[in-house]
Design an enzyme around this catalytic site. Structure first.
Site, mmCIF file in Angstrom:
data_model
loop_
_atom_site.group_PDB
_atom_site.id
_atom_site.type_symbol
_atom_site.label_atom_id
_atom_site.label_comp_id
_atom_site.label_asym_id
_atom_site.label_seq_id
_atom_site.Cartn_x
_atom_site.Cartn_y
_atom_site.Cartn_z
ATOM 1 N N ASP A 126 -3.055 -1.677 -40.198
ATOM 2 C CA ASP A 126 -2.483 -3.041 -40.096
ATOM 3 C C ASP A 126 -3.297 -3.642 -38.939
ATOM 4 O O ASP A 126 -3.702 -4.868 -38.761
ATOM 5 C CB ASP A 126 -0.888 -3.099 -39.639
ATOM 6 C CG ASP A 126 -0.234 -2.741 -40.937
ATOM 7 O OD1 ASP A 126 -0.678 -2.961 -41.996
ATOM 8 O OD2 ASP A 126 0.818 -2.175 -40.787
ATOM 9 N N ALA A 137 3.399 -1.930 -36.591
ATOM 10 C CA ALA A 137 1.799 -2.056 -37.167
ATOM 11 C C ALA A 137 1.321 -0.550 -37.036
ATOM 12 O O ALA A 137 1.344 -0.118 -36.086
ATOM 13 C CB ALA A 137 1.154 -2.907 -36.437
ATOM 14 N N ASP A 138 0.788 -0.154 -38.009
ATOM 15 C CA ASP A 138 -0.024 1.024 -38.263
ATOM 16 C C ASP A 138 -1.491 0.966 -37.843
ATOM 17 O O ASP A 138 -1.881 -0.318 -37.724
ATOM 18 C CB ASP A 138 0.295 2.002 -39.450
ATOM 19 C CG ASP A 138 -0.202 1.320 -40.719
ATOM 20 O OD1 ASP A 138 -1.203 0.334 -40.671
ATOM 21 O OD2 ASP A 138 0.227 1.401 -41.781
ATOM 22 N N SER A 139 -2.423 1.767 -37.877
ATOM 23 C CA SER A 139 -3.598 1.617 -37.453
ATOM 24 C C SER A 139 -4.295 0.927 -38.321
ATOM 25 O O SER A 139 -5.184 0.025 -37.950
ATOM 26 C CB SER A 139 -4.343 3.034 -37.138
ATOM 27 O OG SER A 139 -4.199 3.732 -38.443
#
Length: 83
Positions: free
Chosen positions: A41, A37-39
């Site tokens: 997400d 997960a990126d920021s």
């Protein structure tokens, strides 16, 4: 709401949002390492948690949440009416 009920709701959100098999979701699942997960997400996930559980999660608190278990514990401790 019990911790098991909280976990089930969170697991359903994760399975849907991150397209993960519901059976692999456990307390130790890490958002960045296991879900990639990126920021963005993660922010969207936190907003969905706030809506689902009628809880407010500060940015400072959200930064400390790395695993599903930590999120379950946080939601459990911050349920409305627990003050």
């Amino acid at each position: 709401m019990t911790k098991a009920e909280i976990f089930d709701k969170i697991a359903d959100i994760i399975a849907d949002r991150f397209e993960v098999d519901r059976d692999v979701i456990n307390d130790q699942l890490n958002f960045k390492q296991d879900l990639d997960a990126d920021s963005i997400d993660f922010v969207e996930f936190v907003l969905e948690l706030e809506d689902t559980f009628s809880a407010e999660i500060s940015d400072e608190d959200a930064e400390k949440l790395n695993t599903i278990g930590e999120v379950v514990d946080y939601i459990n401790a911050h349920q409305p009416g627990d003050k």
